[in-house]
Design an enzyme around this catalytic site. Structure first.
Site, PDB file in Angstrom:
ATOM      1  N   LYS A   1       0.704  -1.225  -0.269  1.00  9.87           N
ATOM      2  CA  LYS A   1      -0.606   0.137   0.189  1.00  9.87           C
ATOM      3  C   LYS A   1       0.468   1.288  -0.150  1.00  9.87           C
ATOM      4  O   LYS A   1       0.560   2.037  -0.825  1.00  9.87           O
ATOM      5  CB  LYS A   1      -0.791  -0.499   1.168  1.00  9.87           C
ATOM      6  CG  LYS A   1      -1.984  -0.792   0.864  1.00  9.87           C
ATOM      7  CD  LYS A   1      -3.380  -0.659   2.370  1.00  9.87           C
ATOM      8  CE  LYS A   1      -3.541  -1.817   2.516  1.00  9.87           C
ATOM      9  NZ  LYS A   1      -4.946  -2.025   3.237  1.00  9.87           N
TER      10      LYS A   1
ATOM     11  N   LYS B   1      -5.761 -10.097  -6.651  1.00  7.29           N
ATOM     12  CA  LYS B   1      -6.216 -10.549  -5.762  1.00  7.29           C
ATOM     13  C   LYS B   1      -7.891  -9.983  -5.735  1.00  7.29           C
ATOM     14  O   LYS B   1      -7.064  -8.533  -6.151  1.00  7.29           O
ATOM     15  CB  LYS B   1      -6.340  -9.731  -4.217  1.00  7.29           C
ATOM     16  CG  LYS B   1      -7.490 -10.840  -3.587  1.00  7.29           C
ATOM     17  CD  LYS B   1      -6.541 -10.234  -1.549  1.00  7.29           C
ATOM     18  CE  LYS B   1      -6.188  -8.684  -1.739  1.00  7.29           C
ATOM     19  NZ  LYS B   1      -6.199  -8.189  -0.323  1.00  7.29           N
TER      20      LYS B   1
ATOM     21  N   LYS C   1     -11.485  -3.860  -3.090  1.00 12.56           N
ATOM     22  CA  LYS C   1     -11.994  -2.857  -2.515  1.00 12.56           C
ATOM     23  C   LYS C   1     -12.154  -1.875  -3.678  1.00 12.56           C
ATOM     24  O   LYS C   1     -12.420  -1.331  -4.561  1.00 12.56           O
ATOM     25  CB  LYS C   1     -12.512  -2.271  -0.743  1.00 12.56           C
ATOM     26  CG  LYS C   1     -13.665  -3.445  -0.649  1.00 12.56           C
ATOM     27  CD  LYS C   1     -13.892  -3.098   1.112  1.00 12.56           C
ATOM     28  CE  LYS C   1     -13.912  -3.892   1.963  1.00 12.56           C
ATOM     29  NZ  LYS C   1     -13.046  -4.007   2.375  1.00 12.56           N
TER      30      LYS C   1
HETATM   31  P1  TYM Z   1     -11.052  -6.334   4.753  1.00 15.72           P
HETATM   32  O1  TYM Z   1     -11.915  -5.018   4.818  1.00 15.72           O
HETATM   33  O2  TYM Z   1     -10.100  -6.163   3.663  1.00 15.72           O
HETATM   34  O3  TYM Z   1     -11.399  -7.678   4.342  1.00 15.72           O
HETATM   35  C1  TYM Z   1     -12.709  -7.889   5.503  1.00 15.72           C
HETATM   36  C2  TYM Z   1     -12.789  -9.680   4.626  1.00 15.72           C
HETATM   37  O4  TYM Z   1     -12.406 -10.474   3.307  1.00 15.72           O
HETATM   38  C3  TYM Z   1     -11.026 -10.782   3.577  1.00 15.72           C
HETATM   39  N1  TYM Z   1     -10.875 -10.630   1.910  1.00 15.72           N
HETATM   40  C4  TYM Z   1     -10.759 -11.883   1.367  1.00 15.72           C
HETATM   41  N2  TYM Z   1     -11.028 -13.219   1.015  1.00 15.72           N
HETATM   42  C5  TYM Z   1     -10.929 -13.345  -0.146  1.00 15.72           C
HETATM   43  N3  TYM Z   1     -10.933 -12.823  -1.184  1.00 15.72           N
HETATM   44  C6  TYM Z   1     -10.405 -12.190  -1.279  1.00 15.72           C
HETATM   45  N4  TYM Z   1     -10.367 -11.734  -2.824  1.00 15.72           N
HETATM   46  C7  TYM Z   1     -10.957 -11.413  -0.644  1.00 15.72           C
HETATM   47  N5  TYM Z   1     -10.648 -10.135   0.580  1.00 15.72           N
HETATM   48  C8  TYM Z   1     -10.329  -9.735   1.767  1.00 15.72           C
HETATM   49  C9  TYM Z   1     -10.128 -10.439   4.275  1.00 15.72           C
HETATM   50  O5  TYM Z   1      -9.553 -11.332   4.004  1.00 15.72           O
HETATM   51  C10 TYM Z   1     -10.879 -10.171   5.850  1.00 15.72           C
HETATM   52  O6  TYM Z   1     -10.880 -10.748   6.146  1.00 15.72           O
HETATM   53  N6  TYM Z   1      -7.309  -6.201   8.232  1.00 15.72           N
HETATM   54  C11 TYM Z   1      -8.953  -6.091   7.912  1.00 15.72           C
HETATM   55  C12 TYM Z   1      -9.842  -5.657   8.863  1.00 15.72           C
HETATM   56  C13 TYM Z   1      -9.646  -6.487  10.316  1.00 15.72           C
HETATM   57  C14 TYM Z   1     -10.197  -7.312  10.979  1.00 15.72           C
HETATM   58  C15 TYM Z   1      -9.320  -7.132  12.322  1.00 15.72           C
HETATM   59  C16 TYM Z   1     -10.185  -8.784  10.641  1.00 15.72           C
HETATM   60  C17 TYM Z   1      -9.207  -5.509  11.326  1.00 15.72           C
HETATM   61  N7  TYM Z   1      -9.231  -5.637  12.759  1.00 15.72           N
HETATM   62  C18 TYM Z   1      -9.073  -7.866  13.467  1.00 15.72           C
HETATM   63  C19 TYM Z   1      -9.930  -9.626  11.394  1.00 15.72           C
HETATM   64  C20 TYM Z   1      -9.395  -9.553  13.273  1.00 15.72           C
HETATM   65  C21 TYM Z   1      -9.352  -6.108   6.609  1.00 15.72           C
HETATM   66  O7  TYM Z   1      -8.745  -4.634   6.129  1.00 15.72           O
HETATM   67  O8  TYM Z   1      -9.526  -7.078   6.240  1.00 15.72           O
END
Ligand code: TYM
Length: 335
Positions: A113, A195, A198
């Protein structure tokens, strides 16, 4: 038997997509009866890159609607907005003071990033510490996430272990990432080597968004990039990444084994047929979510009430944990 405690989070930055659903919140819903659940809309994490304030507010509430519409049951889980529970930001500071800078500079998501931005905010570097706190302030055993979050959960383990070692206590539970067998890494339909994300979901044909209309979903799948062959099977060959991705999506949605999925496509007439059938199961899975979402968003007062209740329940767990930490680290608690 006491239930294992689960914590997971998702950022409210629009364009929630099929990868988020299959990698994360479909599994939160599926296992909510067996676990004690905390699910968090991590709005503070979204601030680590520039946001439009009104849009962030709208997307935060919209995400709450999507999660509830997908089947999260407020009687079985605590759903809340991260910034409503001040222990997260407060405790993050405490964890900052035991986390070596080098651990954060090594994080692959930070490096990726940061490389794409002219001016990198301090919050972006600190992101995994805030995330570690999310998890460990709840003594969560399990963290159901997609594959891309594995390194962050491992850092949470390292931070928890370092605190326990430094203060010679068994204070934090050491959490485990729980990554699904299918759907852990859904790839872009327009480019199966990146991947689904968003930030790219605005690019036509990249992602299926949870609230997309059926004909939009069909169009996105029909446009999906595959290869010039005809063979429909799972494969690690980068050449076949497109077909592999479509089969993976089908597997994650239907819950079938790889063998059963491959057998189901034995009679398919080429990739065109594969794309239509994957689109059909996706449309069928997402249609009830869209319908329920509309109903939930029509009653913002009820949504607000649910989120306030979630914040209260989450505060009751996280704040005493952070207070205890403060005491252990030498801070005087107010009388
Ligand atoms: P975020 O918001 O990017 O994504 C949310 C969840 O979706 C999963 N994910 C995917 N899984 C499969 N294929 C994909 N292309 C894909 N894109 C996203 C992510 O792995 C995630 O599980 N840092 C985290 C948010 C967070 C969090 C936490 C998660 C903050 N605190 C504590 C677990 C525990 C994030 O940005 O996810």
């Amino acid at each position: 038997m006491t239930k294992k405690r689960v914590f997971s989070g998702i950022q409210p930055t629009g364009n929630v997509h099929l990868g988020n659903y299959l990698g994360a919140f479909k599994n939160w819903v599926a296992r909510q009866d067996q676990k004690e659940n905390y699910f968090c809309i991590v709005d503070l994490h979204s601030l680590t890159v520039p946001q439009t304030p009104a849009q962030l507010r709208q997307e935060t509430l919209s995400l709450a609607g999507i999660l509830l519409a997908s089947g999260l049951d407020p009687d079985k889980c605590t759903l809340f907005i991260q910034s409503h529970v001040t222990a997260h930001a407060e405790g993050c500071w405490l964890l900052n003071c035991i986390t070596p800078l080098g651990w954060l500079q090594r994080m692959t998501q930070f490096k990726d990033k940061a490389a794409r931005q002219e001016s990198v905010l301090t919050g972006l570097l600190d992101y995994p510490v805030l995330m570690a706190g999310d998890i460990i302030f709840y003594d969560a055993h399990e963290v159901p996430v997609g594959d891309d979050q594995k390194q962050h959960v491992e850092l949470a383990r390292d931070i928890a272990q370092r605190f326990n070692a430094q203060y010679e206590v068994d204070f934090f539970v050491i959490p485990e990432p729980v990554i699904p067998e299918a759907g852990a890494r859904v790839m872009g339909l327009d480019n199966p080597l990146v991947k689904m994300s968003k930030s790219l979901a605005v690019v036509r044909g990249h992602a299926v968004r949870i609230l997309d209309e059926p004909d939009e979903i069909m169009r996105s799948f029909k446009r999906a990039v595959t290869d010039s062959g005809r063979e429909i099977r799972f494969s690690d060959d980068p050449e076949k990444a497109g077909v592999n991705n479509l089969l993976g999506i089908y597997q994650a949605i239907t819950g079938q084994s790889r063998d059963v999925v491959e057998a189901a496509f034995a009679d398919a007439r080429g990739y065109g047929d594969l794309k239509v059938r994957v689109a059909e199961v996706t449309i069928e899975a997402l249609a009830p979510i869209r319908k329920r979402y509309e109903e939930l968003m029509a009653d913002p007062a009820e949504l607000g009430r649910l989120l306030a209740k979630g914040a209260e329940q989450a505060t009751a767990v996280a704040q005493p944990k952070v207070d205890q930490m403060k005491h252990m680290m030498g801070l005087v608690l107010p009388q």
